[in-house]
Design a protein around this motif. Structure first.
Motif, short mmCIF file in Angstrom:
data_model
loop_
_atom_site.label_atom_id
_atom_site.label_comp_id
_atom_site.label_asym_id
_atom_site.label_seq_id
_atom_site.Cartn_x
_atom_site.Cartn_y
_atom_site.Cartn_z
N SER A 106 0.83 -1.19 0.00
CA SER A 106 0.00 0.00 0.00
C SER A 106 0.88 1.25 0.00
N SER A 107 0.24 2.39 -0.25
CA SER A 107 0.95 3.68 -0.31
C SER A 107 2.20 3.56 -1.17
N LEU A 108 2.02 2.99 -2.33
CA LEU A 108 3.17 2.71 -3.18
C LEU A 108 3.83 3.99 -3.70
N LYS A 109 5.14 3.92 -3.84
CA LYS A 109 5.96 5.04 -4.27
C LYS A 109 6.72 4.64 -5.53
N PRO A 110 7.13 5.63 -6.32
CA PRO A 110 7.91 5.29 -7.51
C PRO A 110 9.15 4.46 -7.20
N GLU A 111 9.74 4.67 -6.04
CA GLU A 111 10.93 3.88 -5.67
C GLU A 111 10.62 2.44 -5.33
N ASP A 112 9.33 2.08 -5.29
CA ASP A 112 8.96 0.67 -5.10
C ASP A 112 8.99 -0.09 -6.43
N THR A 113 9.22 0.62 -7.51
CA THR A 113 9.32 -0.03 -8.82
C THR A 113 10.47 -1.02 -8.84
N GLN B 39 9.92 -16.88 -10.60
CA GLN B 39 10.47 -16.21 -11.78
C GLN B 39 10.35 -14.69 -11.70
N GLY B 40 9.55 -14.21 -10.77
CA GLY B 40 9.41 -12.77 -10.57
C GLY B 40 8.21 -12.18 -11.26
N THR B 41 7.76 -11.05 -10.73
CA THR B 41 6.68 -10.28 -11.35
C THR B 41 7.05 -8.80 -11.24
N GLN B 42 6.80 -8.07 -12.29
CA GLN B 42 7.25 -6.68 -12.34
C GLN B 42 6.19 -5.75 -11.78
N VAL B 43 6.65 -4.82 -10.97
CA VAL B 43 5.78 -3.78 -10.41
C VAL B 43 6.35 -2.42 -10.83
N THR B 44 5.51 -1.62 -11.43
CA THR B 44 5.89 -0.27 -11.83
C THR B 44 4.95 0.72 -11.17
#
Length: 126
Positions: free
Chosen positions: A84-91, A118-123
Protein backbone atom coordinates in the motif's frame (compact mmCIF):
# COMPACT_ATOMS: atom_id res chain seq x y z
CA UNK A 1 8.54 -30.75 -8.74
CA UNK A 2 8.77 -27.75 -6.46
CA UNK A 3 7.60 -24.54 -8.08
CA UNK A 4 6.83 -20.95 -7.10
CA UNK A 5 4.82 -18.77 -9.45
CA UNK A 6 4.33 -15.08 -8.77
CA UNK A 7 1.49 -12.99 -10.16
CA UNK A 8 -0.24 -9.71 -9.54
CA UNK A 9 2.37 -7.27 -10.73
CA UNK A 10 1.62 -4.37 -13.02
CA UNK A 11 1.41 -0.63 -13.31
CA UNK A 12 0.01 1.31 -10.37
CA UNK A 13 -0.16 5.00 -9.58
CA UNK A 14 1.75 6.49 -6.66
CA UNK A 15 -0.26 6.07 -3.48
CA UNK A 16 -2.01 3.01 -4.84
CA UNK A 17 -2.10 -0.56 -3.62
CA UNK A 18 -1.26 -3.91 -5.12
CA UNK A 19 -1.37 -7.49 -3.93
CA UNK A 20 1.18 -9.94 -5.19
CA UNK A 21 0.56 -13.67 -5.06
CA UNK A 22 3.01 -16.55 -5.06
CA UNK A 23 1.46 -19.95 -5.62
CA UNK A 24 3.50 -22.90 -4.44
CA UNK A 25 3.33 -26.42 -5.80
CA UNK A 26 5.24 -29.55 -4.97
CA UNK A 27 5.60 -28.63 -1.32
CA UNK A 28 3.62 -27.16 1.55
CA UNK A 29 4.34 -23.55 2.45
CA UNK A 30 3.62 -24.24 6.09
CA UNK A 31 6.77 -26.37 6.29
CA UNK A 32 9.06 -23.73 4.75
CA UNK A 33 10.37 -20.28 5.43
CA UNK A 34 9.03 -18.11 2.63
CA UNK A 35 9.78 -14.57 1.69
CA UNK A 36 9.32 -11.71 -0.72
CA UNK A 37 12.22 -9.88 -2.31
CA UNK A 38 12.65 -7.19 -4.90
CA UNK A 39 15.31 -5.95 -7.24
CA UNK A 40 15.25 -2.60 -8.96
CA UNK A 41 17.31 -1.95 -12.08
CA UNK A 42 20.92 -1.38 -11.16
CA UNK A 43 20.36 -2.21 -7.51
CA UNK A 44 20.96 -5.22 -5.31
CA UNK A 45 18.21 -7.59 -4.36
CA UNK A 46 16.39 -6.49 -1.22
CA UNK A 47 14.59 -8.60 1.33
CA UNK A 48 11.09 -7.27 2.00
CA UNK A 49 9.48 -9.74 4.35
CA UNK A 50 9.94 -13.34 5.37
CA UNK A 51 7.64 -15.62 7.32
CA UNK A 52 7.75 -19.01 8.97
CA UNK A 53 4.41 -20.31 10.10
CA UNK A 54 6.13 -23.36 11.57
CA UNK A 55 8.06 -21.14 13.98
CA UNK A 56 5.54 -18.33 14.26
CA UNK A 57 8.05 -15.76 13.06
CA UNK A 58 7.76 -12.84 10.67
CA UNK A 59 10.42 -10.39 9.58
CA UNK A 60 10.00 -7.07 7.79
CA UNK A 61 12.59 -4.76 6.37
CA UNK A 62 12.34 -1.72 8.66
CA UNK A 63 11.90 0.82 5.90
CA UNK A 64 8.95 -1.11 4.45
CA UNK A 65 7.21 -2.06 7.66
CA UNK A 66 3.72 -0.62 7.80
CA UNK A 67 3.25 -0.41 4.05
CA UNK A 68 3.87 -4.06 3.11
CA UNK A 69 2.19 -7.09 4.69
CA UNK A 70 3.00 -10.74 4.13
CA UNK A 71 0.44 -13.47 4.61
CA UNK A 72 -0.18 -17.11 3.76
CA UNK A 73 -3.36 -18.85 2.70
CA UNK A 74 -2.68 -22.46 3.58
CA UNK A 75 -5.77 -23.74 1.78
CA UNK A 76 -4.46 -22.22 -1.46
CA UNK A 77 -0.81 -22.86 -0.60
CA UNK A 78 -0.16 -19.27 -1.61
CA UNK A 79 1.83 -16.48 -0.02
CA UNK A 80 0.77 -12.89 -0.57
CA UNK A 81 2.40 -9.50 -0.35
CA UNK A 82 -0.05 -6.68 0.19
CA UNK A 83 1.52 -3.37 -0.75
CA UNK A 84 0.00 0.00 0.00
CA UNK A 85 0.95 3.68 -0.31
CA UNK A 86 3.17 2.71 -3.18
CA UNK A 87 5.96 5.04 -4.27
CA UNK A 88 7.91 5.29 -7.51
CA UNK A 89 10.93 3.88 -5.67
CA UNK A 90 8.96 0.67 -5.10
CA UNK A 91 9.32 -0.03 -8.82
CA UNK A 92 11.16 -3.32 -9.15
CA UNK A 93 10.92 -6.98 -10.03
CA UNK A 94 9.39 -8.82 -7.10
CA UNK A 95 10.27 -12.40 -6.27
CA UNK A 96 9.10 -14.96 -3.78
CA UNK A 97 11.39 -17.60 -2.36
CA UNK A 98 11.23 -20.60 -0.09
CA UNK A 99 13.69 -22.58 1.96
CA UNK A 100 13.15 -25.57 4.22
CA UNK A 101 15.81 -24.73 6.81
CA UNK A 102 16.77 -21.07 7.14
CA UNK A 103 15.24 -18.65 9.62
CA UNK A 104 13.19 -15.63 8.58
CA UNK A 105 16.03 -13.33 9.60
CA UNK A 106 18.63 -15.33 7.72
CA UNK A 107 16.56 -15.51 4.56
CA UNK A 108 15.61 -11.86 4.44
CA UNK A 109 19.00 -10.49 5.46
CA UNK A 110 21.23 -12.78 3.40
CA UNK A 111 18.71 -12.97 0.55
CA UNK A 112 19.62 -16.60 0.09
CA UNK A 113 16.97 -19.27 -0.44
CA UNK A 114 16.87 -22.64 -2.07
CA UNK A 115 13.86 -22.04 -4.31
CA UNK A 116 12.87 -18.93 -6.24
CA UNK A 117 10.01 -17.88 -8.43
CA UNK A 118 10.47 -16.21 -11.78
CA UNK A 119 9.41 -12.77 -10.57
CA UNK A 120 6.68 -10.28 -11.35
CA UNK A 121 7.25 -6.68 -12.34
CA UNK A 122 5.78 -3.78 -10.41
CA UNK A 123 5.89 -0.27 -11.83
CA UNK A 124 4.75 2.68 -9.76
CA UNK A 125 4.23 5.67 -12.00
CA UNK A 126 1.70 8.31 -12.88
Amino acid sequence: QLQLVESGGGLVQPGGSLRLSCAASGFTLDDYTVGWFRQAPGKEREGISCISQRHGMTYYEDSLKGRFTISINNAKNTVYLQMSSLKPEDTADYYCAADPTVSVHSMCITKHAKYWGQGTQVTVSS
